[in-house]
Scaffold this motif. Structure first.
Motif, PDB file in Angstrom:
ATOM      1  N   ARG A 182       2.254  53.730 -96.516  1.00  0.00           N
ATOM      2  CA  ARG A 182       3.039  52.958 -95.544  1.00  0.00           C
ATOM      3  C   ARG A 182       3.519  51.607 -96.079  1.00  0.00           C
ATOM      4  N   LEU A 183       3.514  51.397 -97.369  1.00  0.00           N
ATOM      5  CA  LEU A 183       3.815  50.089 -97.955  1.00  0.00           C
ATOM      6  C   LEU A 183       5.306  49.785 -98.082  1.00  0.00           C
ATOM      7  N   HIS A 184       6.153  50.792 -98.082  1.00  0.00           N
ATOM      8  CA  HIS A 184       7.585  50.581 -98.290  1.00  0.00           C
ATOM      9  C   HIS A 184       8.256  50.000 -97.049  1.00  0.00           C
ATOM     10  N   GLY A 185       9.122  49.016 -97.271  1.00  0.00           N
ATOM     11  CA  GLY A 185       9.897  48.438 -96.186  1.00  0.00           C
ATOM     12  C   GLY A 185       9.130  47.478 -95.299  1.00  0.00           C
ATOM     13  N   ILE A 186       8.004  46.992 -95.778  1.00  0.00           N
ATOM     14  CA  ILE A 186       7.149  46.093 -95.000  1.00  0.00           C
ATOM     15  C   ILE A 186       7.493  44.646 -95.352  1.00  0.00           C
ATOM     16  N   ASP A 187       7.478  43.773 -94.351  1.00  0.00           N
ATOM     17  CA  ASP A 187       7.644  42.338 -94.596  1.00  0.00           C
ATOM     18  C   ASP A 187       6.287  41.656 -94.749  1.00  0.00           C
ATOM     19  N   VAL A 188       5.314  42.068 -93.923  1.00  0.00           N
ATOM     20  CA  VAL A 188       3.979  41.469 -93.955  1.00  0.00           C
ATOM     21  C   VAL A 188       2.945  42.567 -93.771  1.00  0.00           C
ATOM     22  N   ALA A 189       1.916  42.518 -94.607  1.00  0.00           N
ATOM     23  CA  ALA A 189       0.754  43.396 -94.423  1.00  0.00           C
ATOM     24  C   ALA A 189      -0.437  42.505 -94.109  1.00  0.00           C
ATOM     25  N   ILE A 190      -1.067  42.760 -92.978  1.00  0.00           N
ATOM     26  CA  ILE A 190      -2.297  42.063 -92.615  1.00  0.00           C
ATOM     27  C   ILE A 190      -3.416  43.031 -92.942  1.00  0.00           C
ATOM     28  N   MET A 191      -4.293  42.629 -93.876  1.00  0.00           N
ATOM     29  CA  MET A 191      -5.261  43.596 -94.376  1.00  0.00           C
ATOM     30  C   MET A 191      -6.677  43.053 -94.456  1.00  0.00           C
TER      31      MET A 191
END
Length: 139
Positions: A58-67
Motif C-alpha cells: 500500500r506504499l504507492h501514491g501515499i503522502d504520509v505514512a503514520i507507522m
C-alpha cells in the motif's frame, strides 16, 4: 472554519486531500486514528495495514505514512526507505509506544519526518502531519 492540511499543498493548489496510510498492528489505535483524520478537512486515510507485509502493498501514491515501530512481522522503521522509493515525496511519521530517544534518532536517521510517543493526544498527531512539507527526494 476548518484549517486545511498543508502537506503537498493540501490546502490545495490542486484541491486534493493529503493521502494517509496507517500502519499499526493494534486495530483500536488504527481505527481511532482513521476516525480522527476522517473528521479533519484536507486528509484522507486511503489505506490501513496491521503488518509490514500488508503495508508494503500500500506504499504507492501515499503522502504520509503514520507507522508503529513494533509490528508483528518486523521493525516498522524498515518501511521508511521503501515508502520513499514507492512515493518519493512522502513523509513518514513514527507513532510508537516504546519510543525512547535512541529509537527516535534511529527513525529520523532512517528518514522519518517526526517521531511521536503513543501517549500524545490524537490532535497532536494530526497537527504534526499538518505541519509537514513534502520530502525532497534529492536529499
Amino acid at each position: 472554519m476548518r484549517e486545511q492540511a498543508t502537506l503537498l499543498g493540501g490546502d490545495a493548489a490542486d484541491g486534493r486531500a493529503v493521502s494517509v496510510l496507517l500502519v499499526e498492528d493494534h486495530a483500536a489505535v488504527r481505527e481511532a486514528l482513521a476516525e480522527r483524520f476522517a473528521r479533519e478537512a484536507g486528509f484522507e486515510v486511503v489505506a490501513q495495514a496491521g503488518s509490514l507485509a500488508e503495508a508494503r502493498a500500500r506504499l504507492h501514491g501515499i503522502d504520509v505514512a503514520i507507522m508503529d515501530l513494533g509490528l508483528p512481522d518486523g521493525y516498522g522503521g524498515d518501511l521508511i526507505k521503501e515508502l520513499h522509493e514507492a512515493s518519493p515525496h512522502a513523509q513518514a511519521v513514527i507513532l510508537s509506544a516504546c519510543l525512547d530517544p535512541e529509537e527516535a534518532r534511529r527513525a529520523c536517521a532512517d528518514g522519518a519526518a517526526a517521531a511521536l510517543d503513543k501517549l500524545v493526544h490524537l490532535d497532536e498527531v494530526v497537527d504534526t502531519v499538518r505541519r509537514l512539507r513534502p520530502r525532497d527526494p534529492a536529499r
